[in-house]
Design an enzyme around this catalytic site. Structure first.
Site, PDB file in Angstrom:
ATOM      1  N   GLU A 167     -63.278  82.983  30.656  1.00 30.41           N
ATOM      2  CA  GLU A 167     -64.666  83.272  30.295  1.00 30.41           C
ATOM      3  C   GLU A 167     -65.523  82.164  30.870  1.00 30.41           C
ATOM      4  OE1 GLU A 167     -65.681  83.479  26.095  1.00 30.41           O
ATOM      5  OE2 GLU A 167     -67.646  84.266  26.637  1.00 30.41           O
ATOM      6  N   ASN A 181     -65.522  93.704  23.221  1.00 31.33           N
ATOM      7  CA  ASN A 181     -64.990  92.380  22.891  1.00 31.33           C
ATOM      8  C   ASN A 181     -65.344  92.060  21.446  1.00 31.33           C
ATOM      9  OD1 ASN A 181     -64.063  89.547  23.384  1.00 31.33           O
ATOM     10  ND2 ASN A 181     -66.214  89.124  22.961  1.00 31.33           N
ATOM     11  N   GLU A 182     -64.377  91.998  20.613  1.00 31.71           N
ATOM     12  CA  GLU A 182     -64.535  91.671  19.187  1.00 31.71           C
ATOM     13  C   GLU A 182     -65.881  92.162  18.623  1.00 31.71           C
ATOM     14  OE1 GLU A 182     -63.884  87.271  19.104  1.00 31.71           O
ATOM     15  OE2 GLU A 182     -66.045  87.114  18.850  1.00 31.71           O
TER      16      GLU A 182
HETATM   17  O1  AHR Z   1     -63.366  82.006  23.208  1.00 36.94           O
HETATM   18  C1  AHR Z   1     -64.660  81.680  22.830  1.00 36.94           C
HETATM   19  C2  AHR Z   1     -65.352  82.829  22.125  1.00 36.94           C
HETATM   20  O2  AHR Z   1     -64.684  83.162  20.952  1.00 36.94           O
HETATM   21  C3  AHR Z   1     -65.386  84.113  22.878  1.00 36.94           C
HETATM   22  O3  AHR Z   1     -66.434  84.185  23.759  1.00 36.94           O
HETATM   23  C4  AHR Z   1     -65.565  85.137  21.824  1.00 36.94           C
HETATM   24  O4  AHR Z   1     -65.003  86.365  22.181  1.00 36.94           O
HETATM   25  C5  AHR Z   1     -64.935  84.499  20.614  1.00 36.94           C
HETATM   26  O5  AHR Z   1     -65.789  84.533  19.550  1.00 36.94           O
END
Ligand code: AHR
Length: 900
Positions: free
Chosen positions: A281, A618-619
């Protein structure tokens, strides 16, 4: 039924009013247990249950309960049952005036609350048991509810509606009345119940709390209290540490403790060959200023205030009318005219996606120091490029210099800006000296020149790719031997509000046409490291690409475009968005003459990338907004590309509403894999090694997409790394249901870090893998596709230690797994010893028969608080069908050997 509801509503109102002065009245007289004592049952029958009052109130932005069975005494339950998911991270997640309502028609409990009194929105969630709450949905209101609290009322009259009414606290004034039949669709209404007044005040622990009172059964209270006991126990286990202080069970001395690890190479099961991957990321300057080798910061003059407060098109640049080159003496080598004129312009840019550029008039020296300085190495070459156009029609020479921190020239050359159209010019510069704090200077003497996309790359990128990756960092990632790479996030994937979602198709094609945008972590994304580069890197290191695309909703912690995940792509634009998702598959896998495949081919990759997996979401908050959109995208991909495996998402935790509702959706839709995330303490990992043992087989599998063990100071130590290792052993054992996993986050630039711990820290000259990195590397380099049944037993002398609570602290600190790589016919046994002492261990490998094998042994060990620990150099040992090993305290031992 109608009458029943009317009575319930009225009863709630009456008891609520009564309770204002203190305790509420009991609904029934207490039962007399002696009534049952004449029974012939051996055990006395429990007293007949009587209704219990539950007071629900807000404390510290959470929903709390207190209960009362005798109409007098309130018992507070010290546990938050529900908190707000609305708004951006941290202090914004608030809960005001929660109100509980029991719908006897369907048995469901509803909780309505105000997440932010200044936002015209209310939150609603439901629960079957007051313990497990479903995902919150947020509904718009006509007016912000500042000063008003919600109240739910059922009108059993003609209309049979539920009314949600906001009353001004302690006054009989209504605002914002909504009617609903299903708690999903709401319409503005006239209240049929004017002047009802909800709410109660109860004194708890000497403090008055306002909330509302409902009636529950004894069974419901028991379930609440049981859940509280479980939560307390889990919290205690979460706090457990991996340290030298271990209480030995009675009758067991550390000196007598031994172990037997038995591997049955004939009892095997197939596990996922993709178990170990990496999560990339752009957080902590992982991309620009990190893995992406571009040395110029703000090369496109597109930085702006949205990226970071106060940033603008000239951030990262200094423009002056003089430059003191090569120390003081060289200043006069340059004809310096007064007042350099540099203006940011936007008319007729190189590309509409890259609107800003710089116009230089008169003498101007333009300097860029990159990301905390540029690193130049003597003898290495650097590739400079720039787009220019001459606005006054004249040619202009641009003197290009690589400088050290004292402005001594390290390399120089000239490019000539010609013509009125944007033209790209390139120049190769070779450094005659090394510096760690270098800069790039562009010096223009005459003419009026527009410049943009000022770029400088080391020639030596990973695998020598143009527009490539920083070689040392990329190699450190490749050394993990990841089976897949997830990108571009994390939260970056779905972005800060709808307008900030990461759109794959804006990150491919010529660099000058890509769409830069702000990064949710507070800086700028140039999109130079885009989908093409991610896919190329995957191919270069033999990893499967796992792109994560937004599910049509932004990050649930967004602070822009509303508060939190306030909405999704409008339904009338969803077809367009779904097409964008499908286009990615064509871009990656389609023939070179297909619409999107052509773009890939033009970029230099005519052969397909062979994309197999796509993550959607994503989550996310698994609310209705998400579910509708995810389902549409999922069904469309499944229909058009059954060959692609979709990875769904089940929220940011390993429990709770997103997790539960996410899994329910996965089962309903038959999602092949879902992405789980959890950052937990070492104690959690230690105590949850069974987490996946009970997961259903044959259905949806798991991608553990983000996890890490977090200690108090959030550093990577032997304690955190070994708690990850022992958990990874359990992932291998569960490799039939856990398809993939990736530690997160991956990279962090020193001085520019938003999140700790990360797997690898770096600065411009050094790469600093953490202890956790070496655990990942040991697993990645010793992976398998088959699991061989492994048992690890602790012994007291020669006897097995009893399997009871007293010995649990010992047993859970010792675990082992064995995997086989069928391609190389190699077996690897991993043994984690998190005990504070050496353990003499017999490794039994009966199938080796009488022929010993040479094995490679690698050990990672240290004291719990040690940081930056590296594994031992691999050592060759001989393994028999029964071999004696001494396992170091706090260690991970990896033994790898060929099978016949
Ligand atoms: O890994 C850091 C962050 O943690 C990511 O961007 C997110 O998906 C999670 O909350």
């Amino acid at each position: 039924m109608k009458l029943f509801h009317r009575i319930i509503a009225a009863a709630a109102f009456l008891s609520a009013s009564f309770a204002i002065s203190g305790a509420a009245a009991a609904d029934n007289a207490p039962a007399d247990p002696s009534q049952h004592s004449v029974s012939r049952h051996y055990d006395p029958l429990p007293p007949s249950p009587r209704p219990i009052q539950l007071f629900a109130y807000e404390r510290d932005n959470r929903l709390y309960y207190a209960w009362n069975a005798d109409g007098m005494e309130w018992h507070a339950i010290d546990h938050g049952w529900l908190s707000s998911d609305y708004g951006a991270w941290g202090a914004e997640k608030k809960m005001h005036d929660p109100y509980l309502y029991h719908d006897k028609a369907n048995g469901m409990w509803y909780c309505i609350f105000t997440p932010n009194p200044d936002d015209p929105v209310f939150a609603l969630t439901s629960s079957p048991d007051l313990v497990h709450w479903h995902v919150q949905n947020y509904y718009p209101m006509e007016k912000a509810p500042r000063g008003y609290a919600p109240f739910i009322y059922f009108d059993s009259g003609e209309r049979e509606y539920y009314y949600i009414e906001w009353f001004k606290k302690n006054e009989r004034m209504l605002e914002n009345v909504y009617a609903t039949r299903d708690f999903k669709h709401f319409s503005l209404a006239e209240s049929p119940s004017r002047y009802l007044k909800g709410g109660s005040i109860v004194k708890l622990g000497g403090r008055e709390r306002s909330g509302n009172i409902v009636t529950i059964t004894k069974a419901e209270l028991d379930a609440i209290l049981a859940a509280k006991a479980v939560a307390d126990r889990r919290e205690a286990l979460r706090g457990e540490r991996v340290t030298g202080n271990l209480r030995m069970p009675r009758g067991i001395r550390a000196n007598d403790l031994a172990a037997e690890v038995a591997v049955d190479l004939n009892r095997t099961k197939t596990i996922s060959p993709l178990l170990w991957g990496i999560f990339f990321e752009d957080i902590n300057y992982s991309a620009d200023g990190g893995l992406y080798a571009e040395l110029v910061r703000n090369r496109d003059f597109e930085f702006n205030d949205l990226d970071h407060g106060g940033w603008n098109a000239l951030t990262g640049w200094t423009v002056s009318d003089a430059i003191d080159l090569d120390g003081w003496h060289d200043l006069n080598d340059w004809s310096v005219s007064e007042g350099a004129k540099a203006t940011v312009a936007t008319d007729d840019p190189i590309h509409k996606n890259n609107p800003h550029y710089l116009v230089l008039e008169a003498f101007a020296a333009l300097v860029n120091e990159g990301y905390r300085g540029m690193v130049f190495r003597e003898g290495d070459s650097y590739l400079f490029s720039v787009f220019t156009k001459c606005l006054d029609g004249n040619e202009a020479a641009l003197d290009v210099r690589l400088l050290d921190d004292r402005n001594n020239t390290v390399a120089s050359g000239t490019v000539t800006a010609k013509g009125k159209e944007w033209t790209k010019t390139e120049l190769k510069l070779t450094a005659n000296k090394s510096t760690d704090r270098g800069k790039l200077a562009l010096i223009k003497s005459g003419g009026k020149v527009a410049i943009d996309m000022v770029s400088l790359f080391p020639e030596k990128t990973f695998k020598g790719r143009r527009n490539g990756l920083r070689a040392d960092l990329a190699q450190t990632l490749a050394d993990l031997k990841p089976r897949f790479i997830r990108f571009p996030g994390g939260c970056v994937a779905h972005g800060n509000g709808l307008g900030n979602m990461y759109r794959w198709n804006r990150t491919v094609g010529p660099l000058e046409s890509r769409v830069p945008q702000s990064n949710i972590w507070g800086y700028h994304q140039s999109a130079g490291l885009g989908y093409y580069e991610y896919f190329q890197f995957c191919e270069d290191i033999g990893a499967e690409p796992l792109p994560i695309l937004p599910a049509g909703v932004p990050c649930q912690n967004s602070s822009r475009g509303g508060k939190g995940q306030q909405g999704g792509i409008p339904m009338d634009r969803m077809d367009e968005y779904i097409q964008e998702v499908l286009d990615l598959i064509e871009w990656a896998n389609g023939p070179a003459d297909s619409k999107w495949g052509k773009l890939r081919a033009e970029a230099g990759h005519p052969a397909p990338f062979n994309l197999k997996y796509i993550g959607i979401g994503n989550e996310d908050l698994i609310g209705d907004v998400f579910k509708e959109r995810f389902t549409m995208i999922f069904e469309a991909v499944k229909a058009k590309h059954p060959e692609i495996t979709v990875v769904g998402t089940v929220g940011p935790f390993c429990e709770g509403s997103d997790y539960e509702d996410g899994w329910a959706l996965a089962r309903k839709l038959g999602i092949p894999i879902v992405d789980e995330h959890y950052y937990q303490s070492p104690g959690w990992f230690l105590n949850n090694q069974h987490f996946y043992d009970t997961y259903e087989r044959g259905g949806t599998r798991v991608y553990l997409g983000e996890y890490a063990s977090h200690n108090g100071p959030r550093t990577s130590t032997i304690e955190t790394a070994l708690s990850e290792a022992i958990y990874m052993i359990s992932l291998e054992r569960n490799g039939d249901v856990v398809a993939m996993s990736s530690y997160a986050p991956l990279l962090a630039k020193e001085g520019d870090t938003q999140w700790n711990p990360d797997l690898i820290y770096f600065n411009n000259t050094q790469v600093k893998p953490t202890t956790g990195y070496y655990v990942q590397k040991l697993f990645g380099n010793n992976a398998g596709d088959t699991y061989a049944r492994t048992s690890a037993n602790l012994l007291n002398g020669s006897r097995s230690i009893p399997d009871n609570d007293e010995t649990a602290p010992l047993r859970k600190r010792f675990a082992s797994s064995c995997v086989i790589d069928s391609k190389t016919n190699t077996a690897t046994v991993k043994i984690a010893n998190l005990l504070p002492f050496e353990v003499k261990t017999t490794l039994k490998l009966d199938e080796l028969g009488s022929a010993p094998v040479k094995a490679t042994k690698t050990v990672l060990s240290g004291s719990p608080d040690d940081v930056n620990v590296r594994p031992s150099e691999p050592e060759t040992i001989t393994l028999d069908k029964s071999s004696e090993l001494t396992l170091k305290p706090f260690s991970l031992t990896v033994l790898s050997f060929p099978l016949k």
